[in-house]
Design a protein around this motif. Structure first.
Motif: not given
Length: 534
Positions: A61-63, A67-74, A110-114, A228-233
């Motif tokens: 979770l990023i502020q 602005k907020g962003d959420f990187i989903d690397y589940r 994890s790697v895709a999320g970072m 595999y794709q990490a997602k910005s939500r």
């Protein structure tokens, strides 16, 4: 990016000293909070093998810049996964198949999320952020006695269970206060450093993973890794008690859950302020918890596969109706608590605030401590056991006692439901608090209680993370789990009401609080974390 005041503070609250020192160093080099988070994430893959990982996943979770962003690397289910893959011929769940061994793992994120976080928000070069982890894997790090003890206990426990894992071959030599080197992991991290995301999901590393899976009967393929794709939500943002809560959207169940908990507490708390950890306070929050977890089981899942009714679950009229049956002195009947709409604990968390006022709350996991217990030979990292976070069968509890339904059933490429809840509290869109915790389903309790500790009871960061916490999740029936330190008279009174009390520590909180421009950071004393304001 806004200009930083020369006297502006930064803070990190980390699960160990290596990640703390690395995050601080990155910030002092001029990196931002996201740069520091990426570097720390890779360091934890080396020095905190219980939960730090490149073989698992998580949420960031990023502020940043207001602005907020959420990187989903589940993690996701492999393409060969299917709804009944953990059931026997009779339709019963096969014990431990989703928990230990080669079949327990989802495709790592994890790697895709970072990589995605860096592409969107990073400022320093990628290889700069990977180098600290490479050095610690290659040259070794001094093993903390708590880590050595965890490894020893895990090896003993797995031997008794007679599960087919290779953990001991890779970690038995990690002894307290000695240098532990991981050359295979170092080589993998170097490929990631040089090739970015492709250094893990394609080429040599992907082939090593797929060949290892094939050799041992696993189902993750090179195609699964490449896909595999990490997602910005979009994070969930909601008003509460004069603050804005920026928190985790599905496939996290935690963001909706903590908002339901906080908002229902506001609706039903008495006009006379309740004392922290008093009988009435614990009872009311436990009663709310029953309703929250009933909704979790029915309505929460991967939003790419299931339409989660976020608006309905957080509507004030719904929450008023949901909390209307709570009474201050009586336990409601567990069997009567149904979904309300009509129709590892060994995770790890860290919090960062940089000198520009940007913040990161990052929670990452391989599920249980040391994940599936399986190390990818030749690549040197532990695989997760996140497939257990799916609902193997409707109505059957997972290892955390959470019951799932159709919304969270297994499907190829689907993300399993999570309790991870990195959360940032805002006041006038500026960071007031960064919080989160490990602990499976208890994460949700740790997070909402930390917010109440800081705001409702005006606690310092140190007191916020170390004040005894408690947890109730509908099932097991009327069981409240609690930390050592809860008042004995409170325990006795709750037992007289009909609760069963279970003293077991959970979570490992790392919190930063902004008190009118002065940062206050703390890591829970029971862990091996390190928090610094500088």
């Amino acid at each position: 990016m806004a200009k930083a005041d020369a006297s502006a503070q930064s803070a990190v609250a980390m699960p160990d000293s290596y990640s703390s020192d690395t995050a601080r160093a990155i910030l002092e080099q001029g990196g931002n909070a996201v740069d520091a988070a990426i570097a720390a994430q890779f360091v934890l893959a080396v020095t905190l093998p219980e939960a730090g990982n490149i073989g698992g996943g998580g949420f960031m979770l990023i502020q940043k810049d207001g602005k907020g962003d959420f990187i989903d690397y589940r993690e996701t289910a492999p393409s060969a996964a299917h709804r009944d893959m953990y059931l026997d011929k009779k339709g019963d769940v096969i014990t431990n198949k989703s928990v230990y061994g080669i079949h327990a793992s989802g495709v790592p994120g994890s790697v895709a999320g970072m990589w995605l976080a860096h592409q969107k928000h990073g400022s320093l070069k990628w290889n700069t952020l990977l180098t600290p982890a490479v050095k610690l894997a290659e040259n070794g790090f001094i093993v903390h006695p708590k880590l050595a003890s965890s490894i020893e206990r895990y090896i003993t426990r797995m031997a008794k269970k007679e599960v087919n894992i290779n953990f001991a071959e890779h970690f038995a030599l990690a002894k307290a206060n000695t240098v532990f080197k991981q050359p295979e992991l170092a080589a993998t991290l170097k490929r990631i450093r040089e090739q970015g995301k492709a250094g893990f999901y394609e080429g040599k590393t992907a082939k090593i993973i797929a060949d290892f899976m094939d050799e041992h009967g696993g189902i993750i393929t090179q195609a699964d890794l490449k896909a595999y794709q990490a997602k910005s939500r979009t994070p969930i943002k909601a008003d509460w008690n004069g603050y804005e809560v920026l928190t985790s959207p599905p496939p996290s169940s935690g963001g909706i859950a903590i908002l339901q908990w906080l908002k229902m507490y506001e609706l039903i708390k008495p006009s006379d302020k309740l004392a922290n950890n008093s009988v009435s306070y614990i009872h009311l929050l436990a009663e709310i918890g029953k309703r929250v977890f009933a909704d979790r089981a029915e309505y929460l899942g991967d939003p790419d596969f299931y339409e989660v009714p976020k608006t309905e679950l957080l509507a004030m009229e719904y929450l008023k109706e949901r909390s209307s049956t709570i009474t201050p002195d009586k336990i409601s009947n567990t069997e009567d608590i149904k979904p309300g709409l009509y129709e590892s604990e060994q995770t790890t968390h860290f919090s960062i605030v940089d000198k520009w006022g940007n913040a990161v709350a990052n929670t990452t996991t391989i599920n249980l401590g040391f994940g599936s217990g399986v190390v990818v030979t030749g690549a040197g990292f532990l695989l997760n056991d996140e497939m257990d976070d799916f609902s193997a069968k409707p109505g059957v509890m997972n290892v955390f006692g959470a019951i799932g339904g159709k919304a969270n059933e297994i499907h190829p490429h689907k993300r399993m439901l999570s309790s991870m809840t990195p959360t940032i509290l805002l006041k006038d869109n500026k960071v007031k608090m960064v919080t989160g915790s490990p602990g499976g389903t208890t994460i949700i309790s740790s997070v909402y209680e930390s917010i109440l500790n800081a705001v409702e009871f005006n606690m310092s960061a140190e007191k916020t993370v170390n004040s005894p916490r408690f947890h109730h999740q509908l099932w097991p029936k009327n069981v409240i789990r609690y930390h050592p330190g809860l008042d004995k008279q409170v325990i006795n009174a709750l037992e007289k009401m009909g609760y069963s009390l279970d003293e077991r520590r959970f979570g490992d909180m790392h919190v930063i609080i902004n008190n009118n421009g002065k940062l206050d950071a703390a890591s829970e004393a029971s862990g091996r974390g390190k928090a610094v304001v500088f």
